[in-house]
Design a protein around this motif. Structure first.
Motif, PDB file in Angstrom:
ATOM      1  N   ASP A  39       0.856  -1.186   0.000  1.00 21.07           N
ATOM      2  CA  ASP A  39       0.000   0.000   0.000  1.00 21.07           C
ATOM      3  C   ASP A  39       0.896   1.240   0.000  1.00 21.07           C
ATOM      4  O   ASP A  39       1.230   1.796   1.056  1.00 21.07           O
ATOM      5  CB  ASP A  39      -0.923  -0.009   1.215  1.00 21.07           C
ATOM      6  N   ALA A  40       1.284   1.664  -1.198  1.00 17.79           N
ATOM      7  CA  ALA A  40       2.236   2.763  -1.341  1.00 17.79           C
ATOM      8  C   ALA A  40       1.683   4.066  -0.775  1.00 17.79           C
ATOM      9  O   ALA A  40       2.424   4.845  -0.168  1.00 17.79           O
ATOM     10  CB  ALA A  40       2.618   2.942  -2.810  1.00 17.79           C
ATOM     11  N   TYR A  41       0.404   4.328  -0.954  1.00 18.38           N
ATOM     12  CA  TYR A  41      -0.192   5.573  -0.473  1.00 18.38           C
ATOM     13  C   TYR A  41      -0.140   5.645   1.055  1.00 18.38           C
ATOM     14  O   TYR A  41       0.307   6.641   1.621  1.00 18.38           O
ATOM     15  CB  TYR A  41      -1.626   5.703  -0.984  1.00 18.38           C
ATOM     16  N   ALA A  42      -0.575   4.586   1.727  1.00 13.82           N
ATOM     17  CA  ALA A  42      -0.538   4.564   3.196  1.00 13.82           C
ATOM     18  C   ALA A  42       0.901   4.613   3.695  1.00 13.82           C
ATOM     19  O   ALA A  42       1.194   5.258   4.708  1.00 13.82           O
ATOM     20  CB  ALA A  42      -1.256   3.333   3.729  1.00 13.82           C
ATOM     21  N   ASP A  72       8.077  10.544  -3.861  1.00  6.24           N
ATOM     22  CA  ASP A  72       8.132   9.617  -5.008  1.00  6.24           C
ATOM     23  C   ASP A  72       6.765   9.016  -5.282  1.00  6.24           C
ATOM     24  O   ASP A  72       6.332   8.921  -6.429  1.00  6.24           O
ATOM     25  CB  ASP A  72       9.150   8.503  -4.759  1.00  6.24           C
ATOM     26  N   VAL A  73       6.070   8.625  -4.229  1.00  7.01           N
ATOM     27  CA  VAL A  73       4.736   8.035  -4.391  1.00  7.01           C
ATOM     28  C   VAL A  73       3.755   9.084  -4.879  1.00  7.01           C
ATOM     29  O   VAL A  73       3.012   8.867  -5.842  1.00  7.01           O
ATOM     30  CB  VAL A  73       4.246   7.404  -3.066  1.00  7.01           C
ATOM     31  N   TYR A  74       3.738  10.229  -4.227  1.00  9.40           N
ATOM     32  CA  TYR A  74       2.757  11.253  -4.568  1.00  9.40           C
ATOM     33  C   TYR A  74       2.966  11.799  -5.972  1.00  9.40           C
ATOM     34  O   TYR A  74       2.001  12.138  -6.659  1.00  9.40           O
ATOM     35  CB  TYR A  74       2.776  12.382  -3.539  1.00  9.40           C
ATOM     36  N   ARG A  75       4.198  11.860  -6.429  1.00  5.27           N
ATOM     37  CA  ARG A  75       4.471  12.357  -7.778  1.00  5.27           C
ATOM     38  C   ARG A  75       4.198  11.307  -8.842  1.00  5.27           C
ATOM     39  O   ARG A  75       4.111  11.640 -10.020  1.00  5.27           O
ATOM     40  CB  ARG A  75       5.909  12.851  -7.866  1.00  5.27           C
ATOM     41  N   SER A  76       4.034  10.059  -8.436  1.00  4.90           N
ATOM     42  CA  SER A  76       3.772   8.992  -9.407  1.00  4.90           C
ATOM     43  C   SER A  76       2.286   8.843  -9.730  1.00  4.90           C
ATOM     44  O   SER A  76       1.925   8.079 -10.606  1.00  4.90           O
ATOM     45  CB  SER A  76       4.307   7.656  -8.882  1.00  4.90           C
ATOM     46  N   GLY A  77       1.445   9.575  -9.022  1.00  8.10           N
ATOM     47  CA  GLY A  77       0.004   9.470  -9.244  1.00  8.10           C
ATOM     48  C   GLY A  77      -0.646  10.842  -9.197  1.00  8.10           C
ATOM     49  O   GLY A  77       0.020  11.865  -9.339  1.00  8.10           O
ATOM     50  N   ASP A  78      -1.923  10.836  -8.974  1.00 11.69           N
ATOM     51  CA  ASP A  78      -2.687  12.079  -8.941  1.00 11.69           C
ATOM     52  C   ASP A  78      -2.867  12.524  -7.490  1.00 11.69           C
ATOM     53  O   ASP A  78      -3.973  12.496  -6.946  1.00 11.69           O
ATOM     54  CB  ASP A  78      -4.043  11.867  -9.629  1.00 11.69           C
ATOM     55  N   TYR A  79      -1.763  12.904  -6.864  1.00  5.09           N
ATOM     56  CA  TYR A  79      -1.770  13.250  -5.447  1.00  5.09           C
ATOM     57  C   TYR A  79      -1.175  14.639  -5.227  1.00  5.09           C
ATOM     58  O   TYR A  79      -0.316  14.845  -4.374  1.00  5.09           O
ATOM     59  CB  TYR A  79      -0.966  12.227  -4.639  1.00  5.09           C
TER      60      TYR A  79
END
Length: 133
Positions: A39-42, A72-79
């Motif tokens: 769970d990359a977001y959590a 890294d996680v937040y930039r890889s998606g719509d965050y």
């Protein structure tokens, strides 16, 4: 996973109450469990909070490692909101490290690139709710 989410919140409450030394047990548990679960977001949320504790204690290398992992996680998606929140905490870390030129450059770039950034002017993740203001 629910225990990991709860541990993340316990860590955040310790931060909010000004007890950064008490966050490492619950937040490290949350980081480990969410990483194993994929769970990359959590995981990014827990790392962001742990980075704030490191920053507040003057452990800047560890703070930047956690902030970078979250970004890294937040930039890889719509965050974009989450990214803006972490960048505010990175700016605070850079200023605490007496790196004002880097802080100013990051702040200027984030303000130009992310509309959420300017709306959270002065945000401190140790006080704001981790995933919403």
């Amino acid at each position: 996973m629910w225990v990991a989410h709860t541990q993340r919140d316990v860590g955040w409450l310790h931060l909010r109450e000004g007890r950064p030394t008490e966050v490492f047990g619950p937040l490290s548990h949350a980081v480990e469990v969410t990483e194993r679960a994929g769970d990359a977001y959590a995981n990014a949320m827990a790392r962001h909070l742990r980075g704030i504790a490191h920053r507040d204690l003057g452990h800047y290398a560890e703070a930047h490692a956690d902030f970078d992992a979250a970004l890294d996680v937040y930039r890889s998606g719509d965050y974009a909101w989450n990214e803006a929140a972490v960048v505010h905490d990175v700016v605070r870390a850079l200023r605490a490290e007496d790196r004002p030129d880097e802080a100013d450059a990051l702040e200027t770039g984030a303000a130009a690139a992310n509309p959420f950034f300017t709306g959270m002017h002065g945000r401190n993740g140790a006080q704001a709710v981790p995933d919403e203001d």
